[in-house]
Enzyme design. Structure first.
Site, PDB file in Angstrom:
ATOM      1  N   HIS A   1      37.638  45.792 -10.845  1.00  0.00           N
ATOM      2  CA  HIS A   1      36.516  44.845 -10.701  1.00  0.00           C
ATOM      3  C   HIS A   1      35.204  45.534 -11.118  1.00  0.00           C
ATOM      4  O   HIS A   1      34.403  45.941 -10.280  1.00  0.00           O
ATOM      5  CB  HIS A   1      36.464  44.422  -9.226  1.00  0.00           C
ATOM      6  CG  HIS A   1      35.520  43.303  -8.917  1.00  0.00           C
ATOM      7  ND1 HIS A   1      34.343  43.117  -9.582  1.00  0.00           N
ATOM      8  CD2 HIS A   1      35.598  42.321  -8.005  1.00  0.00           C
ATOM      9  CE1 HIS A   1      33.737  42.054  -9.072  1.00  0.00           C
ATOM     10  NE2 HIS A   1      34.478  41.562  -8.110  1.00  0.00           N
TER      11      HIS A   1
ATOM     12  N   GLU B   1      36.393  42.109 -15.753  1.00  0.00           N
ATOM     13  CA  GLU B   1      37.350  42.769 -14.872  1.00  0.00           C
ATOM     14  C   GLU B   1      38.745  42.597 -15.451  1.00  0.00           C
ATOM     15  O   GLU B   1      39.245  41.490 -15.552  1.00  0.00           O
ATOM     16  CB  GLU B   1      37.296  42.119 -13.481  1.00  0.00           C
ATOM     17  CG  GLU B   1      35.879  41.869 -12.998  1.00  0.00           C
ATOM     18  CD  GLU B   1      35.818  40.907 -11.807  1.00  0.00           C
ATOM     19  OE1 GLU B   1      36.776  40.835 -11.034  1.00  0.00           O
ATOM     20  OE2 GLU B   1      34.791  40.221 -11.663  1.00  0.00           O
TER      21      GLU B   1
END
Ligand code: BG6
Length: 294
Positions: free
Chosen positions: A167, A270
């Site tokens: 992320h 991500e």
């Protein structure tokens, strides 16, 4: 290669000046600097770095569930799982030093390994108590690139399912000059407006964006800033890409996101597997990304 470590973080730097810093809490990469000290990752000035909350910035690790827990196996788990809020162990480094011979390419790199296993978790929700796992997360700093890869082993006797994502909050100068290429004509799940959509051109951000693209790992993705590639992504076994920017209103609801115009300074691209993976007892799943900073 120089390494410094204390009980909260590990920092490595190459003789040519590039560096990476990893917080043991979440094995969160907090900083990645390439030549001339240019920072590639965004970290909020109000991010919690004391282990009280997942870090708002850098590269938090999503595992074993993406978003709120959504299936039986991960019921009761926090948003984005427990990997980003667990304290990892530093397992050590391996490095390839550059040769000092005149004709050498000058390449050098350092790989830092971090580990997390079920026995290290503080609190395990009951649904996850039957599962045993060991994860090795490797962060490799090169001259102009960074590799972050995961090896997830099922060390128990029961199969389990997982999602995972790197992320990453990429530092940019201004979101209005940024686009993401490689996702043109790829259909995405729109977490803001709902439904499945696709766009014909490069992705730009001028309102809240929260999308999940399923796109073959062989497809290169890049973040373009002022018409020039700034970050290029190569993926291994990671078939999904999430693009997220909270924009103005959502940013105001996030107490750990600052300064006020922080949303202009990052874009989350991500890479991961939002698709569920089944990991059979005794098996290992491996995947990762390499990001070239330009
Ligand atoms: C993204 C999700 O990956 O993470 C978003 O797609 C979410 O829906 C964002 O808002 C941030 O999540 P969190 O839990 O770190 O605030």
């Amino acid at each position: 290669v120089s390494i410094s470590e204390d009980n909260s973080r590990v920092t490595a730097s190459l003789p040519t000046g590039e560096s990476v810093e990893v917080l043991l809490f979440g094995a969160t990469v907090l900083s990645w600097k390439t030549a001339k000290g240019k920072e590639n990752l965004f970290v909020s000035s109000k991010a919690h770095l004391d282990g009280s909350k997942a870090v708002r910035g850098g590269i938090p690790l999503v595992f074993p569930n993406f978003g709120p827990s959504s299936n039986k196996a991960t019921e009761g788990l926090p948003q984005h799982g427990f990997a980003r809020t667990s304290k990892w162990e530093y397992l050590g480094k391996s490095s390839s030093e550059s040769s000092t011979l005149p004709n050498s390419s000058g390449d050098s790199s350092v790989k830092l390994d971090f580990g997390l296993s079920n026995t290290m978790l503080d609190k395990i929700p009951s649904e996850w108590k039957d599962y045993q796992f060991g994860i090795t997360y490797s962060v490799t700093l090169g001259r102009d690139d960074l590799e972050t890869s995961l090896a997830i082993r099922n060390t128990g006797e029961k199969d389990f399912e997982f999602q995972t994502l790197l992320h990453s909050y990429w530092a940019i100068d201004n979101i209005s000059n940024v686009s993401v290429s490689g996702l043109e004509k790829v259909s995405f799940a729109d977490k803001v407006g709902g439904g499945k959509k696709e766009e014909s051109g490069a992705i730009t951000v001028s309102s809240e964006v929260d999308r999940v693209y399923h796109v073959d790992p062989s497809q290169e993705i890049a973040i373009i800033e002022k018409d020039k590639p700034r970050f290029e992504f190569t993926r291994d076994m990671l078939p999904d890409v999430v693009v997220w920017n909270p924009w103005i209103e959502k940013s105001k609801t996030m107490s750990d996101l600052a300064p006020e115009d922080a949303y202009k300074r990052f874009i989350c691209v991500e890479t991961g597997s939002v698709s569920w993976n089944t990991l059979e007892a005794g098996d290992t799943w491996e995947g990762g990304q390499r990001i070239k900073a330009l």
